[in-house]
Design a protein around this motif. Structure first.
Motif, PDB file in Angstrom:
ATOM      1  N   GLY A   1       0.817  -1.205   0.000  1.00 37.48           N
ATOM      2  CA  GLY A   1       0.000   0.000   0.000  1.00 37.48           C
ATOM      3  C   GLY A   1       0.853   1.259   0.000  1.00 37.48           C
ATOM      4  N   GLN A   2       2.164   1.115   0.144  1.00 35.18           N
ATOM      5  CA  GLN A   2       3.052   2.260   0.099  1.00 35.18           C
ATOM      6  C   GLN A   2       3.427   2.514  -1.348  1.00 35.18           C
ATOM      7  OE1 GLN A   2       6.347   1.181   2.531  1.00 35.18           O
ATOM      8  NE2 GLN A   2       5.179   1.253   4.420  1.00 35.18           N
ATOM      9  N   SER A   3       3.477   3.763  -1.718  1.00 40.07           N
ATOM     10  CA  SER A   3       3.820   4.102  -3.087  1.00 40.07           C
ATOM     11  C   SER A   3       5.302   4.414  -3.178  1.00 40.07           C
ATOM     12  CB  SER A   3       3.010   5.318  -3.547  1.00 40.07           C
ATOM     13  OG  SER A   3       1.634   5.013  -3.529  1.00 40.07           O
ATOM     14  N   GLN A   4       5.881   4.000  -4.279  1.00 36.59           N
ATOM     15  CA  GLN A   4       7.288   4.260  -4.549  1.00 36.59           C
ATOM     16  C   GLN A   4       7.385   5.521  -5.389  1.00 36.59           C
ATOM     17  OE1 GLN A   4       9.046   1.151  -6.852  1.00 36.59           O
ATOM     18  NE2 GLN A   4      10.986   2.190  -7.065  1.00 36.59           N
ATOM     19  N   THR A   5       8.348   6.378  -5.092  1.00 36.89           N
ATOM     20  CA  THR A   5       8.570   7.558  -5.914  1.00 36.89           C
ATOM     21  C   THR A   5       9.037   7.122  -7.284  1.00 36.89           C
ATOM     22  OG1 THR A   5       9.133   8.896  -3.981  1.00 36.89           O
ATOM     23  CG2 THR A   5       9.886   9.708  -6.119  1.00 36.89           C
ATOM     24  N   ALA A   6       8.437   7.690  -8.305  1.00 34.54           N
ATOM     25  CA  ALA A   6       8.792   7.340  -9.684  1.00 34.54           C
ATOM     26  C   ALA A   6      10.189   7.857 -10.002  1.00 34.54           C
ATOM     27  CB  ALA A   6       7.781   7.939 -10.651  1.00 34.54           C
ATOM     28  N   PRO A   7      11.015   7.009 -10.604  1.00 29.79           N
ATOM     29  CA  PRO A   7      12.345   7.456 -11.011  1.00 29.79           C
ATOM     30  C   PRO A   7      12.272   8.514 -12.110  1.00 29.79           C
ATOM     31  CG  PRO A   7      12.209   5.054 -11.001  1.00 29.79           C
ATOM     32  CD  PRO A   7      10.816   5.582 -10.855  1.00 29.79           C
ATOM     33  N   GLU A   8      13.289   9.335 -12.170  1.00 30.02           N
ATOM     34  CA  GLU A   8      13.397  10.365 -13.200  1.00 30.02           C
ATOM     35  C   GLU A   8      13.800   9.715 -14.524  1.00 30.02           C
ATOM     36  OE1 GLU A   8      12.401  13.319 -14.626  1.00 30.02           O
ATOM     37  OE2 GLU A   8      12.675  13.983 -12.559  1.00 30.02           O
ATOM     38  N   PHE A   9      13.536  10.391 -15.628  1.00 33.83           N
ATOM     39  CA  PHE A   9      13.974   9.942 -16.945  1.00 33.83           C
ATOM     40  C   PHE A   9      15.474  10.195 -17.041  1.00 33.83           C
ATOM     41  CE2 PHE A   9       9.582  11.504 -17.570  1.00 33.83           C
ATOM     42  CZ  PHE A   9       8.987  10.279 -17.789  1.00 33.83           C
ATOM     43  N   VAL A  10      16.234   9.146 -17.348  1.00 35.57           N
ATOM     44  CA  VAL A  10      17.689   9.274 -17.440  1.00 35.57           C
ATOM     45  C   VAL A  10      18.190   8.619 -18.718  1.00 35.57           C
ATOM     46  CG1 VAL A  10      18.116   9.437 -14.947  1.00 35.57           C
ATOM     47  CG2 VAL A  10      18.004   7.188 -16.018  1.00 35.57           C
ATOM     48  N   GLY A  11      19.288   9.158 -19.247  1.00 38.32           N
ATOM     49  CA  GLY A  11      19.928   8.559 -20.408  1.00 38.32           C
ATOM     50  C   GLY A  11      19.099   8.595 -21.675  1.00 38.32           C
ATOM     51  N   ILE A  12      18.228   9.565 -21.800  1.00 40.02           N
ATOM     52  CA  ILE A  12      17.346   9.642 -22.972  1.00 40.02           C
ATOM     53  C   ILE A  12      18.134  10.177 -24.164  1.00 40.02           C
ATOM     54  CG2 ILE A  12      15.265  10.714 -23.922  1.00 40.02           C
ATOM     55  CD1 ILE A  12      14.825   8.533 -21.692  1.00 40.02           C
ATOM     56  N   ASN A  13      18.061   9.457 -25.284  1.00 45.05           N
ATOM     57  CA  ASN A  13      18.787   9.842 -26.499  1.00 45.05           C
ATOM     58  C   ASN A  13      18.078  10.943 -27.265  1.00 45.05           C
ATOM     59  OD1 ASN A  13      19.045   6.722 -26.009  1.00 45.05           O
ATOM     60  ND2 ASN A  13      20.976   7.420 -26.895  1.00 45.05           N
ATOM     61  N   ASN A  14      16.753  10.854 -27.376  1.00 46.28           N
ATOM     62  CA  ASN A  14      15.952  11.824 -28.132  1.00 46.28           C
ATOM     63  C   ASN A  14      14.593  11.956 -27.466  1.00 46.28           C
ATOM     64  OD1 ASN A  14      17.633  12.255 -30.600  1.00 46.28           O
ATOM     65  ND2 ASN A  14      17.292  10.052 -30.842  1.00 46.28           N
ATOM     66  N   TRP A  15      14.004  13.125 -27.636  1.00 44.64           N
ATOM     67  CA  TRP A  15      12.605  13.346 -27.264  1.00 44.64           C
ATOM     68  C   TRP A  15      11.838  13.646 -28.548  1.00 44.64           C
ATOM     69  CZ3 TRP A  15      10.063  12.769 -22.718  1.00 44.64           C
ATOM     70  CH2 TRP A  15      10.840  12.584 -21.576  1.00 44.64           C
ATOM     71  N   PHE A  16      10.702  13.020 -28.696  1.00 49.90           N
ATOM     72  CA  PHE A  16       9.824  13.258 -29.841  1.00 49.90           C
ATOM     73  C   PHE A  16       8.546  13.907 -29.315  1.00 49.90           C
ATOM     74  CE2 PHE A  16      12.347   9.490 -30.772  1.00 49.90           C
ATOM     75  CZ  PHE A  16      12.901   9.818 -31.996  1.00 49.90           C
ATOM     76  N   ASN A  17       7.978  14.813 -30.080  1.00 46.36           N
ATOM     77  CA  ASN A  17       6.710  15.493 -29.758  1.00 46.36           C
ATOM     78  C   ASN A  17       6.813  16.365 -28.514  1.00 46.36           C
ATOM     79  OD1 ASN A  17       5.594  14.033 -31.900  1.00 46.36           O
ATOM     80  ND2 ASN A  17       4.840  12.417 -30.563  1.00 46.36           N
ATOM     81  N   SER A  18       8.023  16.679 -28.062  1.00 42.65           N
ATOM     82  CA  SER A  18       8.173  17.447 -26.835  1.00 42.65           C
ATOM     83  C   SER A  18       9.624  17.868 -26.650  1.00 42.65           C
ATOM     84  CB  SER A  18       7.751  16.588 -25.637  1.00 42.65           C
ATOM     85  OG  SER A  18       8.037  17.216 -24.420  1.00 42.65           O
ATOM     86  N   GLN A  19       9.806  18.905 -25.873  1.00 39.98           N
ATOM     87  CA  GLN A  19      11.120  19.218 -25.339  1.00 39.98           C
ATOM     88  C   GLN A  19      11.406  18.181 -24.248  1.00 39.98           C
ATOM     89  OE1 GLN A  19      13.245  21.622 -26.415  1.00 39.98           O
ATOM     90  NE2 GLN A  19      11.737  21.937 -28.054  1.00 39.98           N
ATOM     91  N   PRO A  20      12.646  18.034 -23.805  1.00 39.77           N
ATOM     92  CA  PRO A  20      12.931  17.087 -22.715  1.00 39.77           C
ATOM     93  C   PRO A  20      12.073  17.386 -21.483  1.00 39.77           C
ATOM     94  CG  PRO A  20      14.971  17.809 -23.729  1.00 39.77           C
ATOM     95  CD  PRO A  20      13.865  18.651 -24.327  1.00 39.77           C
TER      96      PRO A  20
END
Length: 192
Positions: free
Chosen positions: A45-64
């Motif tokens: 029932g405890q929620s885990q903090t979502a990890p950040e986006f790391v090591g991304i090569n490209n972003w499509f349809n958006s800025q990082p």
């Protein structure tokens, strides 16, 4: 040739491509998908903090994008790859969810993590986005760094993140579309 690709090739050859399911890879089965529970988020029932986006090569349809900048929004992170049949089968439902709730505060982020070498090509990913009508942001995770940060093991996999940045629901495989929709709707209504 990578060790992962060699292992997959050996498994596929050994199984004779007879419709076998290889755990941890794109599972192609007629059986209904079953959720894979996260020990922390799903059983205690405890929620885990979502990890950040790391090591991304490209972003499509958006800025990082950074999850930290999306606090106050409900976020659906969808791990997929365009060469996976199960992933392609889920895309219409993910795009419908995005269309239904984007004006109410849902942010959908596709994380394209390749399974095979040809899926590393940015132009191939871009062509897949166009082919499937994907308008939401997609991060190209060629080195599986975000995949590993989430400790993800399956294509496709969806993570619903609440307004406080906590993972409140996760599912691997096809299916559970209504449950994902209800979870998103509940979180958005709580913020209204």
């Amino acid at each position: 040739m990578s060790l992962r690709l060699i292992a997959v090739s050996a498994l596929v050859t050994g199984l004779g491509l007879g419709g076998a399911v290889i755990p941890g890879l794109c599972t192609e089965s007629d059986a209904p998908a079953q959720p894979v529970p996260r020990a922390i988020a799903m059983t205690t029932g405890q929620s885990q903090t979502a990890p950040e986006f790391v090591g991304i090569n490209n972003w499509f349809n958006s800025q990082p994008l950074k999850l930290a900048d999306l606090r106050g929004k409900v976020v659906l992170v969808d791990f997929w790859t365009y060469g996976c049949v199960n992933c392609v089968n889920t895309l219409p439902r993910v795009t419908q969810l995005y269309s239904k709730y984007r004006d109410r505060g849902l942010v959908v982020i596709g994380v394209h993590t390749p399974e095979f070498p040809f899926e590393h090509s940015a132009s191939n990913v871009q062509a897949a986005l166009k082919r499937h009508g994907i308008l939401y942001p997609v991060a190209q995770d060629n080195n599986s760094q975000t995949w590993n940060a989430y400790r993800n093991q399956y294509w496709p996999a969806q993570y619903v993140i609440d307004q406080n940045g906590k993972i409140v629901f996760q599912h691997a495989g096809e299916g559970q579309y209504d449950e994902i929709d209800r979870t998103v709707a509940r979180l958005l209504n709580a913020n209204s």
